[in-house]
Write an enzyme that holds these catalytic residues in place. Sequence first.
Site, PDB file in Angstrom:
ATOM      1  N   GLY A  59     -26.907  11.606  13.813  1.00  0.00           N
ATOM      2  CA  GLY A  59     -27.318  11.111  15.129  1.00  0.00           C
ATOM      3  C   GLY A  59     -28.478  11.913  15.696  1.00  0.00           C
ATOM      4  O   GLY A  59     -28.499  13.142  15.594  1.00  0.00           O
ATOM      5  N   ASN A  99     -12.553  12.253  16.159  1.00  0.00           N
ATOM      6  CA  ASN A  99     -12.483  11.763  17.535  1.00  0.00           C
ATOM      7  C   ASN A  99     -13.627  10.748  17.737  1.00  0.00           C
ATOM      8  O   ASN A  99     -14.480  10.890  18.613  1.00  0.00           O
ATOM      9  CB  ASN A  99     -12.581  12.926  18.544  1.00  0.00           C
ATOM     10  N   MET A 151     -22.801   9.311  24.454  1.00  0.00           N
ATOM     11  CA  MET A 151     -21.404   9.393  24.000  1.00  0.00           C
ATOM     12  C   MET A 151     -21.198  10.679  23.218  1.00  0.00           C
ATOM     13  O   MET A 151     -22.073  11.103  22.461  1.00  0.00           O
ATOM     14  CB  MET A 151     -21.065   8.193  23.131  1.00  0.00           C
ATOM     15  N   HIS A 186     -20.565   7.383  16.942  1.00  0.00           N
ATOM     16  CA  HIS A 186     -20.318   7.551  15.501  1.00  0.00           C
ATOM     17  C   HIS A 186     -20.439   6.186  14.796  1.00  0.00           C
ATOM     18  O   HIS A 186     -21.044   6.083  13.726  1.00  0.00           O
ATOM     19  CB  HIS A 186     -18.902   8.082  15.242  1.00  0.00           C
TER      20      HIS A 186
HETATM   21  P1  AMP Z   1     -19.769  15.036  15.444  1.00  0.00           P
HETATM   22  O1  AMP Z   1     -18.480  14.336  15.112  1.00  0.00           O
HETATM   23  O2  AMP Z   1     -19.920  15.371  16.894  1.00  0.00           O
HETATM   24  O3  AMP Z   1     -20.074  16.183  14.514  1.00  0.00           O
HETATM   25  O4  AMP Z   1     -20.905  13.965  15.168  1.00  0.00           O
HETATM   26  C1  AMP Z   1     -21.027  13.345  13.914  1.00  0.00           C
HETATM   27  C2  AMP Z   1     -22.333  12.601  13.903  1.00  0.00           C
HETATM   28  O5  AMP Z   1     -22.345  11.626  14.943  1.00  0.00           O
HETATM   29  C3  AMP Z   1     -23.542  13.528  14.139  1.00  0.00           C
HETATM   30  O6  AMP Z   1     -24.580  13.146  13.253  1.00  0.00           O
HETATM   31  C4  AMP Z   1     -23.898  13.229  15.582  1.00  0.00           C
HETATM   32  O7  AMP Z   1     -25.256  13.443  15.869  1.00  0.00           O
HETATM   33  C5  AMP Z   1     -23.553  11.739  15.681  1.00  0.00           C
HETATM   34  N1  AMP Z   1     -23.352  11.333  17.067  1.00  0.00           N
HETATM   35  C6  AMP Z   1     -22.501  11.886  17.964  1.00  0.00           C
HETATM   36  N2  AMP Z   1     -22.618  11.268  19.165  1.00  0.00           N
HETATM   37  C7  AMP Z   1     -23.566  10.327  19.025  1.00  0.00           C
HETATM   38  C8  AMP Z   1     -24.160   9.367  19.911  1.00  0.00           C
HETATM   39  N3  AMP Z   1     -23.796   9.266  21.181  1.00  0.00           N
HETATM   40  N4  AMP Z   1     -25.106   8.544  19.406  1.00  0.00           N
HETATM   41  C9  AMP Z   1     -25.493   8.626  18.104  1.00  0.00           C
HETATM   42  N5  AMP Z   1     -24.988   9.513  17.223  1.00  0.00           N
HETATM   43  C10 AMP Z   1     -24.039  10.350  17.679  1.00  0.00           C
END
Ligand code: AMP
Length: 290
Positions: free
Chosen positions: A159, A47, A196, A52
């Site tokens: 992130g 998603n 985000m 990301h």
């Molecule tokens: P997730 O799909 O939520 O597991 O996130 C995958 C990666 O994207 C993780 O390292 C999160 O920390 C990073 N991430 C999610 N949202 C953001 C954001 N708004 N800014 C920077 N990195 C993000």
Amino acid sequence: MLMRLSQEYFPLLIILFIKLKIIKTLEDFHKTRSAYGQISFIPTMGNLHNGHLSLFNTAKKLNKPIFSSIYINPLQFNNKNDFTKYPKSLDEDIELLESQDCECLFLPDESILENLEIIKAPSKADLLCGSHRPGHFDGVLTIVNKLFSIMKPSDAVFGLKDYQQYLLIKEFSQSRKLPINIIGSKTIRENNGLAMSSRNTLLSSDELQNASEIYKSLLFIKNNANNLCKDIIDEVRKSLYKKGFEVDYVSVINSITLQESLNHNNEEGYLVAAIAANIGTVRLIDNLFI
Ligand code: AMP
């Protein structure tokens, strides 16, 4: 003759022009991986949004092929409903990854859960998010460790929005002496300041507007950096409650110990303001370095 040849080779030509390799089995993944040297890795749960994509911009600077994964890790959800309603948009994700010079997308199936080494996260994992989501970081570290062992990246980008997760993965990697450079990438926000998140798609437009209060609260704490005290933190917590949030925590912590800390006291590290709050059933987290 030429016509027949081009027909025969058409599928091959398509494969050559679609650069993103999408791989679902470990066997195929190992074959693909063996054709590459050093790679950078970006694990996600899909998603995808601009937060990301910013990780890809960070990874591009490393000049190595970028591998990514999409896997909604059941081990890190302690709420079954949260897991089942986690937003999914694989077709759009693939289009976005193609636009990001992503070399390879690994889509593991449930077989990734076989022969797992279960990782027990250290005590830092019991603070902040861990105190509200028991076992969450055990689940994160267990799957990240498994993905690292499959991917064998030289760099992995995470992130800083999920700061506790980033720190735990970095320290885990150091403690195991994994030859992986763990890189933190800055938080990307909506125009109203809201960090985000895939979970934002579960919010109504009113809730999306209201959710920016989390960032405003972090800014308020940062703007009071010189006279931080318990009253200011309490004020922020109460104000979020009044605006309809169910607050898990509002904390100012040391960036290394993750312990509450309202001033530097010559400690190593930085102060970080961190908030986790729920709007209805949607849990949002954010933080700001002070
Ligand atoms: P997730 O799909 O939520 O597991 O996130 C995958 C990666 O994207 C993780 O390292 C999160 O920390 C990073 N991430 C999610 N949202 C953001 C954001 N708004 N800014 C920077 N990195 C993000």
